[in-house]
Scaffold this motif. Structure first.
Motif, PDB file in Angstrom:
ATOM      1  N   UNK A 115       0.061  -4.604   8.389  1.00 23.88           N
ATOM      2  CA  UNK A 115      -0.217  -3.673   9.491  1.00 23.88           C
ATOM      3  C   UNK A 115       0.580  -4.038  10.740  1.00 23.88           C
ATOM      4  N   UNK A 116       0.948  -3.029  11.513  1.00 20.81           N
ATOM      5  CA  UNK A 116       1.604  -3.218  12.806  1.00 20.81           C
ATOM      6  C   UNK A 116       0.768  -2.502  13.867  1.00 20.81           C
ATOM      7  N   UNK A 117       0.979  -2.883  15.110  1.00 26.49           N
ATOM      8  CA  UNK A 117       0.323  -2.191  16.228  1.00 26.49           C
ATOM      9  C   UNK A 117      -1.196  -2.170  16.045  1.00 26.49           C
ATOM     10  N   UNK A 118      -1.736  -3.340  15.664  1.00 26.69           N
ATOM     11  CA  UNK A 118      -3.188  -3.427  15.511  1.00 26.69           C
ATOM     12  C   UNK A 118      -3.757  -2.568  14.410  1.00 26.69           C
ATOM     13  N   UNK A 119      -2.943  -2.263  13.405  1.00 23.46           N
ATOM     14  CA  UNK A 119      -3.433  -1.446  12.290  1.00 23.46           C
ATOM     15  C   UNK A 119      -3.171   0.031  12.469  1.00 23.46           C
ATOM     16  N   UNK A 120      -2.406   0.415  13.490  1.00 28.34           N
ATOM     17  CA  UNK A 120      -2.117   1.833  13.722  1.00 28.34           C
ATOM     18  C   UNK A 120      -0.811   2.283  13.085  1.00 28.34           C
ATOM     19  N   UNK A 121       0.022   1.333  12.670  1.00 31.14           N
ATOM     20  CA  UNK A 121       1.325   1.687  12.087  1.00 31.14           C
ATOM     21  C   UNK A 121       1.493   0.995  10.737  1.00 31.14           C
ATOM     22  N   UNK A 122       1.957   1.769   9.740  1.00 30.67           N
ATOM     23  CA  UNK A 122       2.182   1.240   8.393  1.00 30.67           C
ATOM     24  C   UNK A 122       3.563   1.701   7.938  1.00 30.67           C
ATOM     25  N   UNK A 123       4.424   0.731   7.576  1.00 26.70           N
ATOM     26  CA  UNK A 123       5.832   1.020   7.299  1.00 26.70           C
ATOM     27  C   UNK A 123       6.143   0.738   5.816  1.00 26.70           C
ATOM     28  N   UNK A 124       6.641   1.754   5.110  1.00 26.11           N
ATOM     29  CA  UNK A 124       6.951   1.644   3.681  1.00 26.11           C
ATOM     30  C   UNK A 124       8.442   1.893   3.438  1.00 26.11           C
ATOM     31  N   UNK A 125       8.928   1.357   2.313  1.00 29.41           N
ATOM     32  CA  UNK A 125      10.257   1.712   1.816  1.00 29.41           C
ATOM     33  C   UNK A 125      10.114   2.251   0.407  1.00 29.41           C
ATOM     34  N   UNK A 126      10.608   3.472   0.182  1.00 29.79           N
ATOM     35  CA  UNK A 126      10.519   4.096  -1.136  1.00 29.79           C
ATOM     36  C   UNK A 126      11.484   3.399  -2.091  1.00 29.79           C
ATOM     37  N   UNK A 127      11.049   3.131  -3.305  1.00 23.96           N
ATOM     38  CA  UNK A 127      11.948   2.541  -4.297  1.00 23.96           C
ATOM     39  C   UNK A 127      13.129   3.480  -4.556  1.00 23.96           C
ATOM     40  N   UNK A 128      14.254   2.915  -4.968  1.00 20.89           N
ATOM     41  CA  UNK A 128      15.449   3.709  -5.259  1.00 20.89           C
ATOM     42  C   UNK A 128      15.493   4.050  -6.748  1.00 20.89           C
ATOM     43  N   UNK A 129      16.130   5.157  -7.056  1.00 23.02           N
ATOM     44  CA  UNK A 129      16.426   5.497  -8.451  1.00 23.02           C
ATOM     45  C   UNK A 129      15.279   6.094  -9.237  1.00 23.02           C
ATOM     46  N   UNK A 130      14.228   6.600  -8.570  1.00 22.96           N
ATOM     47  CA  UNK A 130      13.090   7.179  -9.286  1.00 22.96           C
ATOM     48  C   UNK A 130      13.283   8.694  -9.431  1.00 22.96           C
ATOM     49  N   UNK A 131      12.724   9.249 -10.505  1.00 20.91           N
ATOM     50  CA  UNK A 131      12.855  10.678 -10.762  1.00 20.91           C
ATOM     51  C   UNK A 131      11.524  11.270 -11.213  1.00 20.91           C
ATOM     52  N   UNK A 132      11.338  12.558 -10.915  1.00 20.97           N
ATOM     53  CA  UNK A 132      10.226  13.309 -11.486  1.00 20.97           C
ATOM     54  C   UNK A 132      10.540  13.630 -12.942  1.00 20.97           C
ATOM     55  N   UNK A 133       9.530  14.091 -13.658  1.00 21.74           N
ATOM     56  CA  UNK A 133       9.705  14.381 -15.083  1.00 21.74           C
ATOM     57  C   UNK A 133      10.665  15.542 -15.349  1.00 21.74           C
ATOM     58  N   UNK A 134      10.949  16.359 -14.321  1.00 20.70           N
ATOM     59  CA  UNK A 134      11.930  17.437 -14.516  1.00 20.70           C
ATOM     60  C   UNK A 134      13.342  16.991 -14.141  1.00 20.70           C
TER      61      UNK A 134
END
Length: 574
Positions: A110-129
């Motif tokens: 958590x950042x900013x006392x639990x008010x901010x959450x920072x993610x990084x999306x994995x690379x190379x992922x695809x939907x089933x289509x």
């Protein structure tokens, strides 16, 4: 009539105790000797890979929209079809309650006392289509939660900045200021209006799955969306069933988050009544059944099919929500009368006996921090002087409360599912209501219809039988989900606050609990909220339950998570 049935079922339950407890031990032993996977969750090369896993249920679970459907039946299915930024670890037992990174690279701090959450999306992922998964899909999926009126949009995701505007005007939801994305760095940042101690668990819940950005902004109904997990829909018919096949674009990025599946194909057929489901699984025509096992079959299962039965822990309850906005239960004395008259021992027997269920006094099941440890509505007790445990019903006090409320003689209809256990409970509740002064009847509906029906205020449901399972182990899942003001939506099938209860004082306590990161302080606040709800009695707690699973002799590697039960991707068929 109800008494005669209860005595018969008590005998069946007694037979079940020893035999099925042996089955539970068998289940634990199997979990420890689950077949090894090849590599990091990959089943290629495994002798257990392949075949068709055959599932059966009495009816469909409703819409296949993973951001709307709120049934345990389809949450179990969605768990092997879709992914969010986070998920619950796919591990046997309580280890499956842990939040792990899924489409995100890691669980953030958590950042900013639990008010901010920072993610990084994995690379190379695809939907089933075949479409790549991008941060635009992530942003669109969270806006869609509000646009489609997801049942948890307010309770789970309303703390995101802009969420309150989205709740007021879903069609124009932007989450401006609350959700930032950067395609170049694959970053996704959430900004909350106030800290939410359970925000990561809420992101791990199936409603927060990521769908293609072009997914329509309305309930998908019977048209499945592209998936991300090891399986995808090959077909879906709410009257007949579903067929899942392997997702050709799936690869294992984390075995903890989304392992590969053993079965090549999962066939899920609808239409058999629960009695026939038991016979079909016993005979090997199906490998698993969704519905509760009928009581008149439990003795048989315990005596002849012990190795195929598993009793596992469950954060689950049965309860009777009462509509606080229409007669007779707009009168709190009438609601309290029902709680006093409810024979929780009889309901335990109707479910299968003391080996698999027990009387429930508060709306939060034992084992979850904040659960009440005493009982207000039982013989010789009241909310000001609760008893240490449930002692028995108090019919005399219930009748006096009905008379005092001025509601005696009014018509009341109990709405229950048409499965054996729920119908038995519904009939019992009807008889009890008649005994305390009402003109009562019971109405039964199919599983896929009843749950939506009792939520919609347009159907004027006064009282119903329902069950509820934790989305994750927190009192908020029972108190805020079922009684939070933000979860009451008149005229909607997605109004999980079935009682239509909204108490500003209770809501304030729950809001404080949700923002408290100290576990002990949060538990104390949930206990306080539970006592206030208990006093208002918008629902009558009935029983706490364990999960009874029945599988065919073909199934190997029985694998159970506390939250989502049998994990379809981790069992194999001979």
């Amino acid at each position: 009539m109800a008494g005669a049935r209860a005595r018969c079922l008590a005998a069946a339950g007694a037979l079940l105790v020893g035999a099925l407890l042996a089955g539970a031990a068998c289940g634990a032993a199997r979990a420890q000797t689950a077949p090894p996977t090849v590599g990091d969750g990959i089943t290629l090369g495994s002798p257990h890979r392949g075949g068709t896993l055959r599932l059966t249920a009495s009816s469909s679970g409703g819409t296949v929209d993973p951001q709307i459907n709120y049934t345990s039946q389809y949450a179990q299915l969605f768990y092997v079809l879709y992914d969010g930024l986070l998920t619950f670890r796919k591990a046997d037992g309580e280890a499956g309650n842990t939040v792990v990174a899924d489409l995100a690279e890691r669980v953030p701090a958590p950042e900013d006392g639990g008010r901010t959450w920072r993610f990084t999306l994995r690379a190379g992922l695809h939907f089933s289509d075949g479409q790549p998964i991008t941060v635009a899909d992530v942003a669109a999926s969270f806006r869609r939660l509000f646009r489609v009126g997801s049942p948890t949009a307010g309770a789970f995701y309303g703390a995101i900045i802009g969420g309150d505007q989205c709740l007021r005007d879903p069609a124009h939801c932007t989450l401006q200021g609350g959700l930032e994305t950067d395609d170049a760095t694959r970053s996704v940042v959430f900004h909350l209006r106030q800290p939410d101690a359970e925000f990561l668990q809420k992101l791990a819940f199936p409603h927060a799955v990521i769908l293609p950005a072009a997914t329509p902004g309305h309930d998908l109904g019977n048209v499945p969306a592209p998936t991300t997990g090891p399986y995808m829909f090959a077909s879906y018919d709410p009257d007949r069933g579903a067929v899942l096949v392997r997702n050709p674009h799936f690869r294992v990025w984390s075995a903890d988050a989304q392992p590969d599946g053993f079965a090549d194909r999962i066939q899920y057929d609808f239409g058999l009544p629960d009695e026939a489901e038991v016979t079909a699984v016993e005979n090997g025509q199906y490998d698993w059944m969704f519905d509760m096992k009928p009581l008149d079959r439990l003795g048989e299962l315990g005596a002849r099919h012990t190795a195929q039965v598993h009793i596992r822990p469950l954060y689950g309850i049965y309860y009777a929500p009462m509509n606080v906005n229409i007669p007779p239960f707009d009168n709190p004395l009438a609601r309290q009368a029902v709680s006093y008259a409810l024979d929780r021992r009889a309901m335990t027997i109707l479910y299968g006996g003391a080996a698999v269920a027990g009387p429930l006094c508060g709306m939060v099941p034992p084992g979850i921090p904040g659960a009440l440890s005493d009982c207000a509505y039982t013989a010789g007790a009241d909310p000001d002087d609760p008893a240490p445990s449930w002692r028995g019903p108090d019919l005399a006090r219930a009748r006096a409360l009905v008379a005092q409320s001025g509601t005696a003689g009014q018509a009341v209809t109990v709405v229950a599912e048409n499965t054996a256990i729920d119908m038995s409970m519904g009939v019992w509740l009807r008889n009890m209501l008649q005994s305390i002064g009402y003109r009562a009847s019971v109405k039964t509906l199919a599983h896929g219809m009843q749950f939506s029906y009792i939520q919609n205020t347009a159907n004027h449901v006064q009282i119903s039988i329902s069950d509820w399972f934790a989305d994750y182990p927190s009192a908020s899942n029972f108190l805020d989900d079922l009684f939070g003001c933000e979860n009451f939506h008149p005229g909607s099938d997605n109004s999980i606050n079935i009682a239509g209860y909204c108490n500003a004082r209770v809501q304030a306590v729950m809001d404080r609990a949700k923002q408290t990161s100290d576990p002990a302080e949060a538990a104390a606040l949930w206990t306080q909220a539970g006592r206030l709800v208990d006093r208002d009695a918008p629902a009558a707690p009935i029983i706490r339950i364990n999960y009874i699973d029945l599988v065919s002799k073909r199934v190997g590697g029985y694998f159970y998570t506390t939250l989502y039960h049998l994990l379809f991707s981790r069992v194999w068929v001979r």
